[in-house]
Design an enzyme around this catalytic site. Structure first.
Site, PDB file in Angstrom:
ATOM      1  N   TRP A  10       0.769  -1.176   0.084  1.00 49.31           N
ATOM      2  CA  TRP A  10       0.019  -0.027   0.050  1.00 49.31           C
ATOM      3  C   TRP A  10       0.780   1.256  -0.181  1.00 49.31           C
ATOM      4  CZ3 TRP A  10      -4.227  -1.424   4.158  1.00 49.31           C
ATOM      5  CH2 TRP A  10      -5.205  -2.580   3.683  1.00 49.31           C
ATOM      6  N   GLU A  97      12.075   1.382  -4.466  1.00 49.33           N
ATOM      7  CA  GLU A  97      11.993   2.939  -4.187  1.00 49.33           C
ATOM      8  C   GLU A  97      12.791   3.252  -3.067  1.00 49.33           C
ATOM      9  OE1 GLU A  97       7.714   2.682  -3.654  1.00 49.33           O
ATOM     10  OE2 GLU A  97       7.626   2.532  -5.880  1.00 49.33           O
ATOM     11  N   GLU A 167      11.063  -7.332  -9.193  1.00 45.42           N
ATOM     12  CA  GLU A 167      10.271  -6.224  -9.657  1.00 45.42           C
ATOM     13  C   GLU A 167      11.052  -5.219 -10.499  1.00 45.42           C
ATOM     14  OE1 GLU A 167       6.887  -5.202  -6.610  1.00 45.42           O
ATOM     15  OE2 GLU A 167       8.794  -4.385  -5.843  1.00 45.42           O
ATOM     16  N   SER A 212       3.097  -3.407 -11.989  1.00 43.89           N
ATOM     17  CA  SER A 212       1.905  -3.089 -12.385  1.00 43.89           C
ATOM     18  C   SER A 212       1.143  -4.191 -12.856  1.00 43.89           C
ATOM     19  CB  SER A 212       2.266  -2.306 -13.897  1.00 43.89           C
ATOM     20  OG  SER A 212       2.702  -0.973 -13.694  1.00 43.89           O
ATOM     21  N   GLY A 233       1.434  -3.131  -6.320  1.00 46.35           N
ATOM     22  CA  GLY A 233       1.313  -1.804  -5.593  1.00 46.35           C
ATOM     23  C   GLY A 233      -0.066  -1.143  -5.798  1.00 46.35           C
ATOM     24  N   GLY A 234      -0.125  -0.330  -6.873  1.00 45.78           N
ATOM     25  CA  GLY A 234      -1.287   0.320  -7.220  1.00 45.78           C
ATOM     26  C   GLY A 234      -2.614  -0.397  -7.088  1.00 45.78           C
TER      27      GLY A 234
HETATM   28  C1  PEP Z   1       5.562  -2.101  -6.067  1.00 48.36           C
HETATM   29  O1  PEP Z   1       5.794  -0.907  -5.770  1.00 48.36           O
HETATM   30  O2  PEP Z   1       5.614  -3.132  -5.290  1.00 48.36           O
HETATM   31  C2  PEP Z   1       4.722  -2.474  -7.318  1.00 48.36           C
HETATM   32  C3  PEP Z   1       4.825  -3.606  -7.742  1.00 48.36           C
HETATM   33  O3  PEP Z   1       3.774  -1.343  -7.683  1.00 48.36           O
HETATM   34  P1  PEP Z   1       2.851  -1.339  -9.007  1.00 48.36           P
HETATM   35  O4  PEP Z   1       1.927  -2.739  -8.893  1.00 48.36           O
HETATM   36  O5  PEP Z   1       1.975  -0.163  -8.525  1.00 48.36           O
HETATM   37  O6  PEP Z   1       3.506  -1.249 -10.119  1.00 48.36           O
END
Ligand code: PEP
Length: 251
Positions: A10, A97, A167, A212, A233-234
């Site tokens: 989150w 990040e 990732e 994503s 994530g999102g």
């Molecule tokens: C994440 O930050 O771990 C991630 C996978 O983000 P998103 O799904 O938004 O790309």
């Protein structure tokens, strides 16, 4: 057979009110019995989420922790024992990040990984290449190096009680998802790297894909031989979408 894991990150989102809504949305999801599900709220909301999801088969994790194991004078940090006390079971370690925006080095990532395991929690080690590194054909070297930092320092056995999340940085929050084949290539390389040292650890290691992931792309990704679920994530901020992604990991 590895049990899939779908985890929602989150990130730095939410208020107590919006988190309460998200908890309610997650509670309403029909979750597959053959998939582990976890969410990683902001530190401020961990206890609210642990209490709110009580009785629902969803684990709660932290997005980060202090590299120092002992509690002490370290303003702003959270010790692993505090995360245990708060009800966490997992901790994200080395999210891109934190590596790229907050300058976290492999050395710090390794210390955090060790601290998480010292507290009896499960680290989710995030690895991945930038777009420039992929375009320069450095993907497997970069990812292999991030993984080797942990193995060299802590031994391959450290991966027995851990999860790896591949990732690709260029896919995080961009709407660009790695193709199932691109992801599988890296997942297979990660497993092969571990297998060279310990075949048993390699075959039991859960390797998640993150970047994503959406309900529409999840089933195809999770259908690949070495992809054991996702770090989302999102899309995890929408309970219905997250529930659909969890169900895509089930049989
Ligand atoms: C994440 O930050 O771990 C991630 C996978 O983000 P998103 O799904 O938004 O790309």
């Amino acid at each position: 057979m590895r049990r899939p894991l779908v985890a929602g990150n989150w990130k730095m989102h939410g208020t107590r009110a919006s988190v309460a809504e998200l908890i309610e949305g997650v509670r309403q999801q029909v979750l597959p019995a053959d998939v582990d599900v976890a969410v990683f709220p902001s530190s401020l909301h961990i206890v609210q989420v642990v209490e709110g999801l009580n009785g629902k088969a969803v684990k709660v994790g932290a997005q980060d922790c202090a590299a120092q194991v002992e509690q002490g004078a370290l303003t702003g940090e959270l010790a692993v024992s505090q995360l245990v006390d708060g009800g966490c079971e997992l901790v994200l370690v080395g999210h891109s990040e934190r590596r790229l925006i907050l300058g976290e080095s492999d050395e710090v990532v390794v210390r955090k990984f060790a601290a998480v395991q010292a507290a009896g929690l499960t680290p989710v080690l995030c690895v991945g290449e930038t777009r420039e590194q992929r375009e320069a054909n450095k993907t497997l070297g970069v990812v292999g190096g991030q993984l080797a930092a942990v193995i060299d320092a802590l031994g391959v056995e450290a991966l027995k009680n851990a999860v790896v999340a591949y990732e690709p940085v260029w896919a995080i929050g961009t709407g660009l998802t790695a193709t199932p084949e691109q992801a599988q290539e890296v997942h297979a390389a990660i497993r092969a790297q571990v297998a060279q040292l310990d075949a048993g650890v390699a075959s039991g290691l859960r390797i998640l894909y993150g970047g994503s992931v959406k309900a529409a792309s999840a089933a195809e990704l999770f259908g690949m031989r070495d992809i054991d679920g996702g770090l989302v994530g999102g899309a995890s901020l929408n309970a219905d979408e997250f529930g659909a992604i969890c169900r895509a990991a089930g049989n």
